[in-house]
Design an enzyme around this catalytic site. Structure first.
Site, PDB file in Angstrom:
ATOM      1  CB  CYS A 166     -14.129 -29.368  12.643  1.00  0.00           C
ATOM      2  SG  CYS A 166     -12.735 -29.184  11.503  1.00  0.00           S
ATOM      3  CB  ALA A 167     -16.729 -33.859  15.874  1.00  0.00           C
TER       4      ALA A 167
ATOM      5  CG  ASP B 222     -12.398 -31.221  18.343  1.00  0.00           C
ATOM      6  OD1 ASP B 222     -13.147 -30.507  17.647  1.00  0.00           O
ATOM      7  OD2 ASP B 222     -11.658 -30.769  19.232  1.00  0.00           O
TER       8      ASP B 222
ATOM      9  CB  CYS C 155     -21.078 -20.022  12.746  1.00  0.00           C
ATOM     10  SG  CYS C 155     -19.579 -20.110  13.751  1.00  0.00           S
TER      11      CYS C 155
END
Length: 443
Positions: free
Chosen positions: A259-260, A281, A382
């Site tokens: 998931c670039a 992506d 994150c």
């Protein structure tokens, strides 16, 4: 007098635009980052851009406490009838009580903004509310969730996941994040770039646990930093930088970045002379932005493939089918970067976590099928929610007998299940989770 009027009109217009931005974010579900990008383009003066951003961030960060205080000044809410006026009132309170702007600048320009919007009949209400708030101050709620400016569900989840740390997380979420940059290790080393900052008089600090990271101690547009156009640096939080460090790729490896976007980690990977690097992506336009980043950083891309596809589905047969190392920085709730994107608090719902869990699981399973025996996979998010992190990894290890977790050292944060978690604000970084897995043969 003529110039004074023009100045007032300019200040009023910034507040008009800010009210529309906040309304779009809170009531139309729009991204604050996207709305600000569009709105800033209206203003050639950097001071107007900065004021616009500061006002919008203050309201989005402190929405609940501002709305509670506003409710004490109004006999009847204006939110349902006129959301933009409601947001202009919140912006006025934020200017006076959070940003500590001068009474004249905040009140006068806000009233002028109402008039610019054609809300002449409401200008008196706006003036009265703001001046009353100056006399009486803002009423503080006895409800901690309101004072913490978090939705109830998220506050409860943080309390469950981090019973000893949730208050620290909440406090960090409401603070301004510092600007972190990463030095392009393919072109320069940190102490050389630090000397360039010294010459420019830019204050900074350098952490010992991330060798390419620099934290700037003042707000500055990255494009104005020395070496930006020459590709010496990029903007990337220190916690995000650690993900690639944890994977520890080596020259001549075949590496997959599942998931670039937005590309910071991809650029880190490309600094190592790899045999191949495949960047996936789902959106073509985001891959183009990564390609643009590579071009600015002057990174060699002849061994890099930019592939637009759904990374939760089988890969094209034209791509390598086995990789020495895989980075899976999974889509997540973004609850670790609320201080950078405060609208996350209001846009996320409990049902979103279930949907994200399903996607994260599919991505992890798909990544695993393409990892060579003896290869390593770094899973990161994150997020600070354990459902997306340690609990998900625990379930994966129980169901995949060819997977084992490898230890990560203390620079990756506190132990959390089989991985490690950094909480928002720790060492100035964002909230991030990391888990390093190794695949071995069952034969």
């Amino acid at each position: 007098m003529r110039g004074h009027s023009i100045l007032n009109n300019a200040g009023a217009h910034v507040r008009v635009v800010a009210a529309h931005v906040v309304s779009q974010v809170l009531y139309a579900g729009r991204s604050l980052k996207a709305e600000l990008t569009i709105a800033r383009a209206e203003f050639p003066d950097s001071r107007d851009k900065a004021l616009l951003e500061a006002m919008c961030l203050a309201v989005i960060r402190h929405r609940r406490s501002l709305e509670y205080a506003l409710s004490k000044f109004l006999k009847k809410s204006v939110q349902t009838q006129d959301s933009v006026l409601h947001c202009l009132l919140l912006l006025g309170l934020a200017q006076l009580h959070l940003l500590k702007m001068s009474e004249h600048a905040a009140v006068s320009a806000s009233v002028d903004a109402a008039k610019q919007m054609g809300k002449h009949s409401r200008a008196g209400l706006l003036n009265a509310v703001l001046r009353r708030s100056l006399r009486e101050g803002l009423t503080i709620s006895s409800d901690f969730a309101i004072n913490s400016n978090h939705p109830d569900w998220l506050l409860k989840q943080l309390q469950l996941d981090w019973p000893e740390d949730w208050q620290t997380i909440v406090q960090a979420n409401n603070e301004q994040a510092p600007l972190w940059i990463r030095i392009n290790g393919a072109k320069i080393v940190r102490h050389e770039y630090a000397a360039m900052l010294d010459l420019e008089g830019v204050a900074y600090s350098t952490p010992t646990f991330a060798e390419q990271a620099i934290c700037l101690e003042q707000s500055i547009a990255p494009m104005r930093l020395p070496g930006w156009h020459e590709g010496l640096l990029t903007v990337q939080d220190v916690s995000a930088q650690l993900a690639v460090a944890g994977l520890a790729v080596k020259p001549d490896m075949q590496v997959l970045d599942m998931c670039a976007a937005p590309g910071g980690k991809s650029a880190q990977l490309a600094q190592t002379p790899l045999e191949s690097l495949v960047l996936l992506d789902i959106y073509e336009n985001r891959l183009q932005k990564i390609s643009d980043l590579f071009e600015r950083l002057q990174l060699t891309s002849n061994h890099v493939q930019f592939i637009s596809c759904d990374a939760s589905m089988p890969l094209s047969a034209e791509l390598p089918q086995r990789y020495d190392a895989i980075l899976l920085d999974a889509p997540c709730s973004a609850t670790g970067i609320i201080r950078r994107q405060p609208d996350v608090k209001w846009h996320r719902q409990p049902k979103d976590i279930d949907q994200l869990n399903t996607l994260q699981w599919r991505l992890l399973k798909n990544a695993w099928r393409y990892l060579k025996p003896g290869g390593r996979l770094l899973y990161s998010t994150c997020s600070v929610l354990k459902a997306e992190n340690s609990l998900l990894l625990d379930s994966f290890l129980k169901q995949n007998t060819d997977a084992s977790a490898l230890p990560l050292d203390a620079k990756f944060g506190r132990v959390s299940g089989v991985g490690r978690q950094r909480l928002p604000g720790e060492d100035g970084g964002d909230g991030f989770f990391y888990a390093l897995l190794e695949k071995y043969s069952n034969e």
